[in-house]
Design an enzyme around this catalytic site. Structure first.
Site, PDB file in Angstrom:
ATOM      1  N   GLU A   1      -7.082  -7.542  -0.696  1.00 59.93           N
ATOM      2  CA  GLU A   1      -7.531  -7.494   0.696  1.00 59.93           C
ATOM      3  C   GLU A   1      -9.038  -7.276   0.691  1.00 59.93           C
ATOM      4  O   GLU A   1      -9.514  -6.138   0.681  1.00 59.93           O
ATOM      5  CB  GLU A   1      -6.833  -6.386   1.489  1.00 59.93           C
ATOM      6  CG  GLU A   1      -5.366  -6.637   1.769  1.00 59.93           C
ATOM      7  CD  GLU A   1      -4.767  -5.619   2.748  1.00 59.93           C
ATOM      8  OE1 GLU A   1      -5.533  -4.800   3.294  1.00 59.93           O
ATOM      9  OE2 GLU A   1      -3.545  -5.656   2.966  1.00 59.93           O
TER      10      GLU A   1
ATOM     11  N   GLU B   1       0.819  -1.204   0.000  1.00 61.26           N
ATOM     12  CA  GLU B   1       0.000   0.000   0.000  1.00 61.26           C
ATOM     13  C   GLU B   1       0.864   1.270   0.000  1.00 61.26           C
ATOM     14  O   GLU B   1       0.601   2.225   0.720  1.00 61.26           O
ATOM     15  CB  GLU B   1      -0.954  -0.001   1.209  1.00 61.26           C
ATOM     16  CG  GLU B   1      -1.979  -1.112   1.143  1.00 61.26           C
ATOM     17  CD  GLU B   1      -2.918  -1.147   2.337  1.00 61.26           C
ATOM     18  OE1 GLU B   1      -2.470  -0.798   3.451  1.00 61.26           O
ATOM     19  OE2 GLU B   1      -4.086  -1.529   2.172  1.00 61.26           O
TER      20      GLU B   1
END
Length: 678
Positions: A285, A202
């Site tokens: 995710e 991320e």
């Protein structure tokens, strides 16, 4: 350091600059070779991307995966939890690799116990589960310091984390030069389970240093070759993908987003950051629940709601990885923390990482979420699912009577741990202390009206005591608590004391930030200490080290101070150790209920189970897996920082409990991991 070793530092900087430059220059040719490899379908074992689909051994493949972190599960339970994931319908396991667990001290490499990743990966292979490996070097994951080893914080000048800072890249290279060769034999093309390896994590939520990302790609290709798929994961919006993706590197860009968002417009956006035909829709995710901080209501999401949004992905041939399939536990002192609006808005994570996942903290699967998700997966898996294992037996061993055995300050004064002297307070990491506590002490002259103490910057929680040898109590006197999130002055009362008073400040590291712009999160007192608005000097600092999970005990605090007996009625607001014995006929999973206690750390058989804080809530009970226990007498040791339970007992029960803390706790905000963090 560089002022003393200037020539060496210049050489290091030049070397790393050359590595980065070479990486960028050779990247396109490497990518071309990788594309050529991916066009070959004749290999017996290969996993690749073509026509916006995943292909396994020449056949279309859909990833139905789940995060299950080896370091959050006792190694004796790895196979048990993997079987429960397989029974859920998963064909792939995704796991982080926390650098700090594997290199707790610089140059000390650990691949055993909770850190024994290779047997875990071989178990995945044995159970016919593929692996997506998130090798960092940053992982986030609500894990202390986002997986970075805290000794990085001791470097001078400070390292710029998650960047192309040469001093940082040298250390990353040393780490990956150890890790990645261990993984290479376990790549799918080599007969192992690893189909994909993630670069960073991320990153688009943090920065845009493309030199850093490209360097990681070349370093990964050097060790793993051109045949494995490298991937990034970023929040599903334009800005985060622009910052976190790696153009021109043949690195697959995956996305994550909140459960409840329409996935398909985000998958369409994902295509803009992948080469044509190289963008299979993948939510790396898919959130089955959410994290919880101390002082918040336990996070919970509806089972059918979660399952319905998973079906929106799978029904159109999308792929998804459940975050989490099984959360597990932040054993020891590895739980991380987040911030809100600023650095002081500190939010430490629970010891439990249950996450409201379908496989609960103790492995239980007899719940609505597991059943609802399994029903959806069974429609799209293409294979019959294996039977659901029964929940493991839990045992309530009853009430454990404890005895107060020593004050923390007496243990410190009697130990041989080193004492650090400095004109001003220094951070924990600079002392070589990575977890636990530091006791700061300094002498001061009091005034007739008392004094006002102010510590502008303390990480994370400080209990303040004053001491005078002639004072009638002859014990340190508690005067207040200073916290990172509510930093207020403390009044030091006047004592009838002929000698100079001593100020004692016990600072607790409650977990380093694992996400956001303030991740450079040193612990301890980080500013001058002001007494009546004047700096106080000449400090003694005593690091208080307790073993973290996966470490050998540093010392045994179960000792009595010679010549001093503690009465059961001697209850003061002073940190103290309490110990008790409980008998086990047959070791089974259990929970220790700390309802009625205040705040501290629990140890079972010299193993650091984790932090408890029922005063803040919501977690009341700590999970203790059966492998931590043994037949016969078992020892429970507690460091209680404030007041103990009134009857000095802890109960061993057979269930979790997230109902502690004041009434009206606010729920966690599910946006914390996808806010702009730069």
């Amino acid at each position: 350091m560089c002022s003393k070793m200037r020539r060496s530092c210049l050489l290091i900087n030049a070397t790393v600059f050359l590595l980065v430059s070479t990486a960028l220059a050779s990247l396109s040719s490497m990518c071309q070779n990788f594309s050529t490899f991916n066009s070959l379908r004749g290999d017996k074992r290969n996993f690749q991307i073509e026509n916006n689909m995943f292909w396994k051994d020449g056949e279309p493949f859909r990833i139905i995966g789940g995060d299950l972190h080896y370091f959050r599960v006792h190694p004796e339970y790895w196979e048990d939890r993997l079987l429960r994931a397989k029974a859920l319908g998963l064909n792939t396991i995704q796991t982080y690799v926390p650098w700090n667990l594997h290199e707790p001290r610089q140059g000390e490499w650990v691949f055993k116990g909770f850190a024994d990743i290779i047997p875990f990966l071989k178990l995945c292979k044995k159970l016919d589960l593929l692996v997506m490996l998130r090798s960092g070097p940053y992982i986030c994951g609500e894990w202390d310091f986002g997986g970075f080893p805290p000794w990085l914080l001791s470097k001078d000048p400070p390292i710029r984390l998650r960047s192309s800072d040469p001093s940082f890249l040298v250390l990353v290279k040393e780490w990956w030069d150890v890790l990645l060769p261990k993984l290479e034999p376990l790549l799918y093309s080599n007969g192992g389970p690893i189909i994909m390896v993630q670069i960073e994590n991320e990153f688009g939520s943090f920065g845009d240093d493309k030199d850093y990302l490209h360097y990681l790609v070349v370093l990964a290709r050097k060790h793993l070759g051109n045949g494995v798929i490298l991937y990034t994961t970023d929040g599903g919006n334009q800005e985060m993908l622009e910052r976190g993706s790696i153009p021109g590197g043949d690195v697959f860009s995956a996305v994550d987003f909140s459960t409840g968002d329409d996935p398909w417009p985000i998958f369409q956006l994902q295509k803009e950051f992948n080469a044509p035909g190289k963008s299979p829709p993948l939510s790396a995710e898919f959130y089955t629940g959410w994290l919880t901080h101390w002082g918040e209501k336990i996070a919970s999401t509806d089972a059918n709601f979660t399952a319905s949004y998973l079906e929106k992905i799978l029904a159109n041939n999308g792929s998804a990885v459940l975050y989490m399939a099984h959360g597990g536990t932040n054993f020891g002192m590895y739980s991380g923390a987040n911030t809100g609006e600023n650095e002081s808005d500190y939010k430490p994570d629970l010891t439990s990482y249950d996450y409201d996942a379908p496989i609960r903290e103790s492995g239980d699967v007899n719940n609505d979420k597991y059943k609802a998700i399994r029903r959806v997966i069974s429609k799209y898996s293409g294979e019959s699912l294996i039977p659901i294992p029964p929940d493991n037996e839990k045992k309530a061993y009853g009430k454990i009577k404890l005895e107060k055995i020593s004050f923390l300050f007496d243990i410190i004064s009697s130990s041989n741990d080193h004492v650090v002297h400095s004109e001003n307070p220094i951070p924990m990491e600079v002392m070589g202390q990575m977890f636990g506590f530091v006791l700061y002490s300094a002498e001061y002259s009091q005034t007739s009206n008392g004094s006002t103490l102010f510590v502008p910057k303390v990480h994370d929680r400080a209990q303040v005591f004053i001491s005078c040898p002639e004072y009638r109590e002859k014990r340190p006197i508690y005067v207040g608590t200073i916290t990172r999130w509510s930093n207020m002055p403390v009044h030091l009362p006047y004592l009838e004391c002929q000698s100079v008073n001593t100020l004692l400040i016990l600072v607790e590291n409650m977990g380093r930030l694992n996400y956001g712009p303030y991740i450079f999160d040193r612990k301890g007192i980080l500013s001058p200490v002001l007494l009546d608005q004047r700096p106080l000097h000449n400090w003694e600092m005593r690091p208080i080290s307790f073993q973290n999970i996966n470490e050998a005990p540093k010392y045994n605090p179960i000792i009595r101070i010679k010549g001093y007996t503690i009465s059961s009625q001697d209850i003061k607001l002073e940190p103290a150790f309490y110990s008790g014995i409980f008998h086990v006929e047959k070791a089974r999973d259990t929970y220790l209920s700390f309802r009625g206690w205040s705040k501290g750390i629990a140890f079972v058989n010299n193993i650091t189970i984790g932090r408890f804080w029922p005063l803040a809530g919501p977690q009341c009970n700590l999970y203790v897996p059966a492998p931590f226990l043994h037949q016969g007498d078992n020892t429970l040791l507690i460091l209680e920082l404030e007041y103990p339970n009134s009857d000095l007992s802890v109960s061993s029960v057979d269930h979790h409990d997230f109902t502690c803390g004041p009434t009206g706790l606010k729920p966690a905000k599910s946006s914390v991991r996808h806010v702009r963090a730069f």
